[in-house]
Scaffold this active site. Structure first.
Site, PDB file in Angstrom:
ATOM      1  N   GLN A  78       0.839  -1.207   0.000  1.00 35.69           N
ATOM      2  CA  GLN A  78       0.000   0.000   0.000  1.00 35.69           C
ATOM      3  C   GLN A  78       0.871   1.252   0.000  1.00 35.69           C
ATOM      4  OE1 GLN A  78      -3.648  -0.297   0.646  1.00 35.69           O
ATOM      5  NE2 GLN A  78      -3.619   1.780  -0.103  1.00 35.69           N
ATOM      6  N   PHE A  79       1.420   1.622  -1.164  1.00 35.45           N
ATOM      7  CA  PHE A  79       2.295   2.789  -1.221  1.00 35.45           C
ATOM      8  C   PHE A  79       1.559   4.074  -0.851  1.00 35.45           C
ATOM      9  CE2 PHE A  79       0.436   3.259  -5.389  1.00 35.45           C
ATOM     10  CZ  PHE A  79       0.463   4.621  -5.636  1.00 35.45           C
ATOM     11  N   THR A  80       0.240   4.081  -0.984  1.00 41.46           N
ATOM     12  CA  THR A  80      -0.520   5.312  -0.691  1.00 41.46           C
ATOM     13  C   THR A  80      -0.499   5.679   0.787  1.00 41.46           C
ATOM     14  OG1 THR A  80      -2.622   4.111  -0.531  1.00 41.46           O
ATOM     15  CG2 THR A  80      -2.035   5.022  -2.700  1.00 41.46           C
TER      16      THR A  80
END
Length: 147
Positions: A78-80
């Site tokens: 989950q880079f966000t």
């Protein structure tokens, strides 16, 4: 490294409608990696997740870990989580590690959890995914390494 931990009765991750990972009782982990994360962060986070006491005992107190209850993990990259929204209206993702570094550490995180005796299901790194879960409680905890 940042991980959003959600206690779950059941969860699955789908890619184009097909389930690629699913668990029953356990934890859903949304995993973000930043530039200065290392194997030390991975080890610290895996130990914290495996031993975090957020499941109820017979008295209704949060005294058991996912390891204690023999729960499963659904780990999703989950880079966000490193989206910076302080300026403007669109998140800036400069805090997220480059994909090559992030994928290596994400894979290492999952392998470290498995080495601790946990069952780990995953999504697919870099893919557009749909996550379905029943958040039990609801219990949601945000963990950060290096603080």
């Amino acid at each position: 490294m940042k991980v959003v931990v959600q206690r779950s009765k059941q969860a699955k991750v789908l890619i184009q409608g097909e389930a690629v990972g699913a668990i029953d009782s356990g934890l859903v982990l949304l995993v973000g990696i930043t530039h200065d994360d290392s194997e030390a962060d991975v080890r610290w986070m895996a130990d914290k997740v495996a031993n975090l006491r957020i499941f109820e005992d017979e008295s209704g107190k949060m005294n058991h870990s996912v390891s204690d209850i023999k729960g499963e993990l659904l780990s999703i990259s989950q880079f966000t989580l490193y989206g910076d929204c302080r300026k403007g209206r669109r998140p800036n993702f400069m805090g997220a590690a480059k994909p090559e570094q992030a994928e290596k550490l994400y894979d290492s995180f999952n392998e470290t959890l498995r080495a601790l005796g946990l069952t780990v299901e995953t999504g697919r790194f870099g893919a557009m995914m749909d996550v379905e879960l029943v958040n039990s409680g609801p219990v949601t905890i945000i963990l950060e390494s290096g603080m």
